[in-house]
Scaffold this motif. Structure first.
Motif, short mmCIF file in Angstrom:
data_model
loop_
_atom_site.label_atom_id
_atom_site.label_comp_id
_atom_site.label_asym_id
_atom_site.label_seq_id
_atom_site.Cartn_x
_atom_site.Cartn_y
_atom_site.Cartn_z
N PHE B 98 0.82 -1.22 0.00
CA PHE B 98 0.00 0.00 0.00
C PHE B 98 0.86 1.27 0.00
O PHE B 98 0.59 2.22 0.72
CB PHE B 98 -0.93 0.04 1.22
N ALA B 99 1.91 1.24 -0.81
CA ALA B 99 2.80 2.40 -0.84
C ALA B 99 2.14 3.57 -1.57
O ALA B 99 2.53 4.70 -1.43
CB ALA B 99 4.10 2.03 -1.52
N ASP B 100 1.12 3.30 -2.37
CA ASP B 100 0.47 4.36 -3.12
C ASP B 100 -1.03 4.06 -3.19
O ASP B 100 -1.49 3.01 -2.74
CB ASP B 100 1.08 4.43 -4.52
N THR B 101 -1.77 5.00 -3.75
CA THR B 101 -3.24 4.83 -3.74
C THR B 101 -3.70 3.66 -4.59
O THR B 101 -4.66 2.98 -4.24
CB THR B 101 -3.96 6.12 -4.19
N ILE B 102 -3.02 3.40 -5.71
CA ILE B 102 -3.47 2.29 -6.55
C ILE B 102 -3.28 0.96 -5.81
O ILE B 102 -4.20 0.13 -5.76
CB ILE B 102 -2.71 2.25 -7.90
N SER B 103 -2.12 0.76 -5.19
CA SER B 103 -1.93 -0.52 -4.51
C SER B 103 -2.88 -0.65 -3.32
O SER B 103 -3.34 -1.74 -2.98
CB SER B 103 -0.48 -0.72 -4.09
N ALA B 104 -3.21 0.50 -2.70
CA ALA B 104 -4.19 0.46 -1.61
C ALA B 104 -5.56 0.05 -2.15
O ALA B 104 -6.26 -0.78 -1.55
CB ALA B 104 -4.28 1.83 -0.93
N GLU B 208 -3.80 -1.18 -12.37
CA GLU B 208 -2.86 -2.20 -11.89
C GLU B 208 -2.10 -2.80 -13.08
O GLU B 208 -0.88 -2.95 -13.04
CB GLU B 208 -3.60 -3.30 -11.12
N ASP B 209 -2.86 -3.10 -14.13
CA ASP B 209 -2.24 -3.67 -15.33
C ASP B 209 -1.21 -2.71 -15.93
O ASP B 209 -0.17 -3.13 -16.42
CB ASP B 209 -3.30 -3.98 -16.40
N ASP B 210 -1.54 -1.40 -15.87
CA ASP B 210 -0.65 -0.42 -16.47
C ASP B 210 0.48 0.00 -15.52
O ASP B 210 1.28 0.87 -15.86
CB ASP B 210 -1.44 0.84 -16.88
N GLY B 211 0.47 -0.56 -14.33
CA GLY B 211 1.53 -0.24 -13.39
C GLY B 211 1.49 1.18 -12.87
O GLY B 211 2.51 1.78 -12.55
N LEU B 212 0.29 1.78 -12.77
CA LEU B 212 0.17 3.16 -12.27
C LEU B 212 0.24 3.18 -10.75
O LEU B 212 0.09 2.14 -10.09
CB LEU B 212 -1.14 3.78 -12.75
N THR B 213 0.44 4.37 -10.19
CA THR B 213 0.55 4.47 -8.73
C THR B 213 -0.48 5.43 -8.12
O THR B 213 -1.01 5.16 -7.05
CB THR B 213 1.95 4.93 -8.29
N SER B 214 -0.76 6.55 -8.78
CA SER B 214 -1.65 7.54 -8.15
C SER B 214 -3.03 7.56 -8.80
O SER B 214 -3.16 7.81 -10.00
CB SER B 214 -1.03 8.93 -8.24
N PHE B 215 -4.04 7.31 -8.00
CA PHE B 215 -5.40 7.26 -8.53
C PHE B 215 -5.87 8.65 -8.96
O PHE B 215 -6.45 8.81 -10.03
CB PHE B 215 -6.35 6.69 -7.47
N ALA B 216 -5.55 9.66 -8.16
CA ALA B 216 -6.00 11.02 -8.49
C ALA B 216 -5.26 11.57 -9.72
O ALA B 216 -5.88 12.05 -10.67
CB ALA B 216 -5.80 11.95 -7.30
N ARG B 217 -3.95 11.45 -9.70
CA ARG B 217 -3.15 12.09 -10.76
C ARG B 217 -3.15 11.30 -12.06
O ARG B 217 -3.27 11.85 -13.15
CB ARG B 217 -1.70 12.25 -10.31
N GLU B 218 -2.97 10.00 -11.97
CA GLU B 218 -2.77 9.22 -13.19
C GLU B 218 -4.05 8.63 -13.76
O GLU B 218 -4.10 8.26 -14.92
CB GLU B 218 -1.76 8.10 -12.92
N VAL B 219 -5.08 8.54 -12.93
CA VAL B 219 -6.33 7.97 -13.43
C VAL B 219 -7.39 9.06 -13.62
O VAL B 219 -7.73 9.41 -14.74
CB VAL B 219 -6.84 6.84 -12.50
#
Lengths: 404, 370
Positions: B98-104, B208-219
């Motif tokens: 859970f280092a970032d919002t996506i993994s959380a 997750e498939d795209d290996g992103l980390t931030s839900f707000a910024r990257e999604v």
């Protein structure tokens, strides 16, 4: 169902008529006390802290507030799967039904409830007193002595003894006689209305007592004398701590202000014997820049802009700027408006004392023997600049400028 | 049984710089306002909207949070259907904890799927506000939005971390999202958004498939044209506490009557764990002015412009000014403290003088004895 060692029966049906307007809508055990409690919090917390997890609460007079307050018993950890609190109102059966005629009859009408738990011992309590007591210690003494009934007693002064039910005892603590309000007391051991019975004995004597149509079905008047007559083993359990019957306006007022008196031994801050109460969803208190608060108890939801001295303020009380409250109890949700003054008074729940009104007076201001605490009933308004003298009990709204 | 159409998902460790108070606890369990923990506002806002299922995502040091929330009884969340559901990190080969919002959110995937709700409220825990989320939800449904971001219009909080800035149409449709800091007027997201469940699940899988980390910024920020994203304004009091300065400021805001009235709106109460203390005792020589005080305190000295949590003791002739004193802190006789934030169970001995300044607050760690 597995049986219980000890079940408590809490008599909470009393009206407390001497409290006048304070119990016009609620039963006495539901009367607010000490800023965030109600009287019934004391026996319920004592039960919880003493390890008694099954409590029948016998209600009769104006039970709505009490039922609502006790609900599932959650605040006292009495929301048990096995046991817990049970509200026991009078009911109708096939053969009709009756109001609770007396303390003993109230228990008699609920023998079925007790049979369900089939306890070894039954603890009888009342919801009228402020005290902290370890019932498990009394129970241990009751079991050790093999008594049929143990009665908690308080050593009072000879003068006070004339107002209580007095236990006359032998040196070993066994009771040989009970006298209700004796003119010439032989002993100063006053009954606190707390009894532990062997369940079988209690069932037998309650049933016997019901056979007598002339009986007033009361523990003190009937059950105890009948057991003494039958040479049953009755013993006293001595209690030496703070205990107060809050049956009158004066005693309720005094018992609250006792909390501000360092010489009086009633510590509600004791973490090992907490008194629980229902309080939730209220913000903390705010004391304003110009407020003056001294020697008082103030709790959550209060907003203080005026002066408060030697008083107990309950939750959600507002004291506006320029208002003053002295030697008084201000119950939940009451508002003391700008410039109003409240002295030696009890202002009940959600009452409003409007701008410039005066409620109550000092004992020496009038010098007359009829001095007493002024009381404003719940949800009433005392109009602007109205004056309410000492010892008055207000039961309806007071108009602007009116003098009572 | 169907519980509620809406479930809450609280991020207990939002990206914070409030290190002084989060060394031993999650941001969500930071004490606030004399008797609360920060998470009380999130939980109460959700519950007051009719939410009966709340997931709480925790990453580290969440013992105090678990102790505080327990089975959710204080918020009526002790339920057979729904209730409180803790989502702590778990070990899985190749998954960061859970280092970032996506993994959380990946960690919360099963909860989201099974919670039975159609809408999920994503809630960062560092917001102090009393928000009528049911109005936001109504708007979300009416507009048939995919995502509704709750925003506040005003000056960006000073000394605060980067905020999500929304560019809005007249009908509150979000045109674009940028991230910025500074001090200027803007409509900025306050860390609460409503999203349709199925969409959320899909976005999590894709991210997750795209290996992103931030839900707000990257999604979310990248999909303003693809998705129907709307804003919903919360115009009432809003404090975002992400560092010591904003924490102190938000605490002191409570001394303002108007802010208290907004935060402690009687129709939407803020609930917290019950502690069963006795009322606070103001002693014979106590001088208290402009203070918020919890129950169970004993005050014998002088206290000005301060927040006292439950069980604080102030000795005779002690002087306390501009302080936040947490649970069970004791200030000895004749001690003087000002501009201090004392964590729980601190003891300042008799006669000790300890002063910070408005610009440089002093922190005293949990259980320290001075």
């Amino acid at each position: 169902m597995k049986s219980k060692k000890c079940v408590a029966m809490l008599l909470a049906g009393g009206q407390g008529s001497r409290l006048g307007v304070l119990t016009s809508k609620i039963a006495k055990p539901a009367v607010p006390y000490g800023g965030k409690y109600r009287i019934i919090d004391f026996p319920l917390s004592n039960c919880a802290n003493s390890g008694i997890d099954t409590v029948g609460i016998l209600t009769q007079y104006k039970p709505l507030e009490l039922n609502d307050y006790v609900a599932s018993g959650k605040p006292w950890d009495l929301n048990r799967t096995d046991g817990g609190v049970h509200i026991l109102p009078p009911y109708h059966g096939q053969g009709g039904g009756n109001w609770y005629k007396g303390t003993a009859n109230a228990i008699y009408q609920n023998l079925e409830f007790l049979e369900r738990y089939n306890p070894e011992y039954v603890l009888i309590l009342s919801g009228d007193h402020i005290y902290k007591m370890d019932y498990s210690d009394m129970l241990a003494e009751h079991i050790d002595s093999g008594a049929d009934c143990t009665i908690a007693v308080l050593d009072v002064s000879l003068e006070e003894a004339t107002r209580f039910g007095i236990m006359n005892t032998n040196p070993d603590g066994t009771i040989y006689e009970f006298e209700e309000k004796p003119k010439q007391p032989k002993s100063t051991l006053a009954s606190m209305g707390i009894y532990i019975f062997k369940w079988e004995k209690l069932r037998y004597y309650l049933t016997e007592d019901e056979k007598n149509p002339d009986s007033s079905n009361d523990f003190g008047k009937n059950i105890i004398p009948m057991m003494l007559h039958d040479n049953q083993l009755l013993r006293v359990y001595r209690f030496n701590d703070y205990w107060k019957d809050v049956g009158t306006v004066e005693s309720l007022w005094e018992a609250n202000l006792d909390l501000l008196n360092p010489k009086i031994n009633l510590n509600l801050a004791d973490k090992n014997w907490k008194i629980y109460s229902k309080n939730t969803g209220i913000p903390p208190q705010y004391i304003s820049e110009n407020a003056v608060v001294e020697n008082s108890l103030i709790t959550d939801g209060c907003e203080i802009f005026g002066k408060v001295d030697y008083s107990v303020l309950f939750k959600n009380v507002t004291v506006e700027e320029g208002a003053s409250v002295e030697y008084s109890l201000i119950m939940p949700g009451a508002v003391i408006k700008r410039g109003a003054s409240v002295k030696y008074a009890i202002v009940a729940e959600n009452a409003v004392v409007a701008e410039g009104a005066k409620v109550g007076n000092e004992p020496n201001a009038t010098g007359d023997e009829n001095w007493g605490i002024a009381v404003v009933g719940d949800n009433l308004t005392v109009g602007k600049n109205a004056i309410i003298g000492a010892n008055k009990m207000i039961t309806e709204n007071v108009k602007e400028g009116e003098v009572i | 049984m169907r519980t509620s159409a809406v479930a809450g998902l609280i991020f207990a460790n939002s990206d914070d710089k409030l290190k002084e108070l989060t060394a031993n606890r999650s941001l969500a369990s930071v004490p606030f306002g004399a008797r609360y923990r920060v998470v009380d506002f999130a939980l109460s806002n959700l519950v007051n909207t009719g939410v009966t299922s709340v997931g709480i995502i925790t990453t580290e040091n969440y013992r105090s949070l678990m102790d505080h929330v327990g089975n959710g009884i204080a918020w009526d969340l002790d339920r057979k259907n729904g209730g409180v559901y803790f989502i702590p990190p778990y070990y899985k080969r190749g998954v960061k904890r859970f280092a970032d919002t996506i993994s959380a959110l990946v960690g919360a995937y099963d909860y989201i799927k099974k919670c039975g709700a159609d809408y999920i409220v994503l809630y960062d825990s560092h917001i102090i506000a009393n928000i009528d989320l049911s109005a936001a939800l109504k708007a979300h449904k009416k507009r048939e939005a995919d995502v509704t971001v709750i925003y506040h219009n005003g000056k960006l909080p000073e000394k605060s971390a980067k905020k999500m800035i929304l560019s809005l149409n007249d009908d509150e449709r979000v045109n674009s999202i940028t991230f910025s800091e500074g001090e200027y007027m803007a409509s900025f997201g306050i860390g609460i958004s409503i999203i349709n469940k199925d969409l959320l699940l899909k976005l999590i899988r894709d991210a997750e498939d795209d290996g992103l980390t931030s839900f707000a910024r990257e999604v979310i920020a990248e999909k303003t044209s693809e998705l129907k994203i709307y804003g919903f304004e919360h115009s009432g009091y809003t404090a975002i506490m992400d560092n010591a300065a904003t924490y102190y400021e938000a605490s002191m805001d409570l001394l303002c009557k108007d802010i208290r009235a907004q935060l402690f709106d009687k129709t939407r109460p803020i609930f917290t764990k019950v502690r069963d203390g006795m009322p606070t005792r103001h002693g014979v020589n106590a001088k208290v002015s402009n203070c918020i005080i919890g129950d169970d305190c004993v005050i014998e000295g002088t206290v000005k412009n301060s927040i006292l949590f439950r069980g604080v003791k102030i000795g005779k002739d002690a002087v306390v000014e501009n302080c936040i004193l947490m649970q069970e802190t004791e200030i000895g006789n004749e001690a003087q403290v000002s501009n201090v934030i004392a964590d729980k169970n601190v003891v300042v001995a008799d006669g000790v003088i300890f002063k910070g300044t408005k610009e440089k607050l002093c922190f005293i760690d949990k259980k320290q004895i001075l």
